[in-house]
Design a protein around this motif. Structure first.
Motif, PDB file in Angstrom:
ATOM      1  N   ALA A  26      -0.791   3.274   7.142  1.00  0.00           N
ATOM      2  CA  ALA A  26      -1.675   4.430   7.300  1.00  0.00           C
ATOM      3  C   ALA A  26      -2.088   4.607   8.760  1.00  0.00           C
ATOM      4  O   ALA A  26      -2.109   5.729   9.283  1.00  0.00           O
ATOM      5  N   GLU A  31      -2.976   8.319   9.307  1.00  0.00           N
ATOM      6  CA  GLU A  31      -3.694   8.678   8.075  1.00  0.00           C
ATOM      7  C   GLU A  31      -5.069   8.002   8.091  1.00  0.00           C
ATOM      8  O   GLU A  31      -5.324   7.022   7.390  1.00  0.00           O
ATOM      9  N   TRP A  37      -8.068  11.764   5.792  1.00  0.00           N
ATOM     10  CA  TRP A  37      -7.466  10.935   4.745  1.00  0.00           C
ATOM     11  C   TRP A  37      -8.507   9.988   4.155  1.00  0.00           C
ATOM     12  O   TRP A  37      -9.341   9.443   4.876  1.00  0.00           O
ATOM     13  N   SER A  54      -3.553   6.896  -0.898  1.00  0.00           N
ATOM     14  CA  SER A  54      -4.195   7.624   0.205  1.00  0.00           C
ATOM     15  C   SER A  54      -3.920   9.106  -0.007  1.00  0.00           C
ATOM     16  O   SER A  54      -2.848   9.491  -0.480  1.00  0.00           O
TER      17      SER A  54
END
Length: 314
Positions: A26, A31, A37, A54
């Motif tokens: 991520a 993210e 996110w 996610s």
């Protein structure tokens, strides 16, 4: 043949493998919360609740990501992809990306599901296979990020608190020197007292700042602990929901087998799922149970009646 990726995963728990892989990938792909996110995002589909690793909002729908750092479990993943198809068909999921690792086993049934989703939803569903070197780097990065999240007090906050303590010590020393001067030189008493009051007020102000910093740190720590607890509870609830689905599916298969005259034994996985389902749900108080009230059986009453009859005859 085992490689460095296998070696690092062997030293981690199952929970840590998934967590570190998710955190590292991520971060590498941007993210983050700053980019909208959030982890463990829940959507309600026509086939049940789907919890994404996610996700973020994408127009009127949701863009989601699912990551598998190791061998893909056929039964769990079947239910996940079944719900994901329903979410893509309804528009709840605008885009979805699944990540698996090269060399980690994917059952044929799951592979066909992934290929079918990519075929039926071009540009919206994508299955990405991550190299083992990239997966290793992601786990190492994720472990570092998890460690840093536990360090709730930032360096600049420590430095600021240290400077405030030094200022306070300096003011106290100045006050002590002034008090000594007052005792030694009485004509300057009034001026010294005024200066002492000013220094004392400065000391009180510095102490107030230090206490405010401490209170702010405590609030941040409490907020972080609450977030960590809620994330852990969400993961446990997700595990319990998926276990319940597996138990229901196993019960359906057992009924079919019984109608055909078969009685398959319970597997270790099914027993483990039953234990998980029967655990108290994380985040909810356990049900209150009143102690059973004493009861008298009919057999006991009959025996007592016979005894009383014998006594009367005597």
């Amino acid at each position: 043949m085992p490689d460095e990726y296998d070696a690092i995963r062997k030293r981690l728990t199952r929970y840590e493998r998934g967590l570190y892989f998710e955190l590292g990938r991520a971060r590498e792909r941007g993210e983050t919360r700053d980019n909208g996110w959030v982890p463990q995002f829940e959507i309600k589909t026509s086939e049940g609740t789907r919890i994404l690793d996610s996700a973020r909002t994408d127009g009127r729908g949701t863009e989601g990501v699912e990551r598998k750092s190791g061998r893909v479990n056929e039964r769990d993943t079947y239910f996940q992809l079944f719900k994901e198809r329903a979410a893509l068909e309804s528009g709840q999921l605008t885009r979805s990306r699944w990540e698996t690792v090269v060399g980690e086993k994917i059952p044929d049934k799951v592979r066909r599901q992934l290929e079918g989703l990519a075929r039926d939803f071009p540009g919206r569903f994508h299955h990405e296979v991550v190299s083992r070197a990239d997966a290793l780097r992601a786990i190492q990065l994720g472990r570092s990020l998890a460690s840093k999240q536990l360090e709730l007090i930032r360096p600049y906050e420590l430095d600021r608190a240290d400077r405030a303590r030094k200022r306070l010590d300096k003011i106290r020393e100045t006050v002590r020197v002034r008090d000594t001067a007052i005792e030694r030189d009485s004509p300057t008493r009034e001026t010294a007292q005024r200066q002492t009051r000013e220094l004392a007020e400065s000391a009180d102000h510095a102490l107030t700042i230090e206490r405010a910093d401490a209170a702010a740190r405590e609030q941040r720590e409490a907020a972080e602990q609450t977030r960590a607890r809620k994330a852990a509870e969400a993961a446990a609830r997700r595990q319990q929901q998926e276990a319940a689905q597996r138990v229901a599916e196993a019960a359906r298969k057992d009924r079919e087998a019984a109608r055909n005259g078969n009685n398959p034994p319970m597997t270790g996985r099914e027993a483990a799922d039953i234990l998980i389902v029967n655990r108290p749900t994380p985040g909810l108080p356990p049900p209150l149970r009143e102690p059973p009230s004493p009861r008298r059986s009919a057999r006991g009453r009959d025996a007592r009646e016979r005894d009383r009859g014998v006594e009367r005859e005597r």
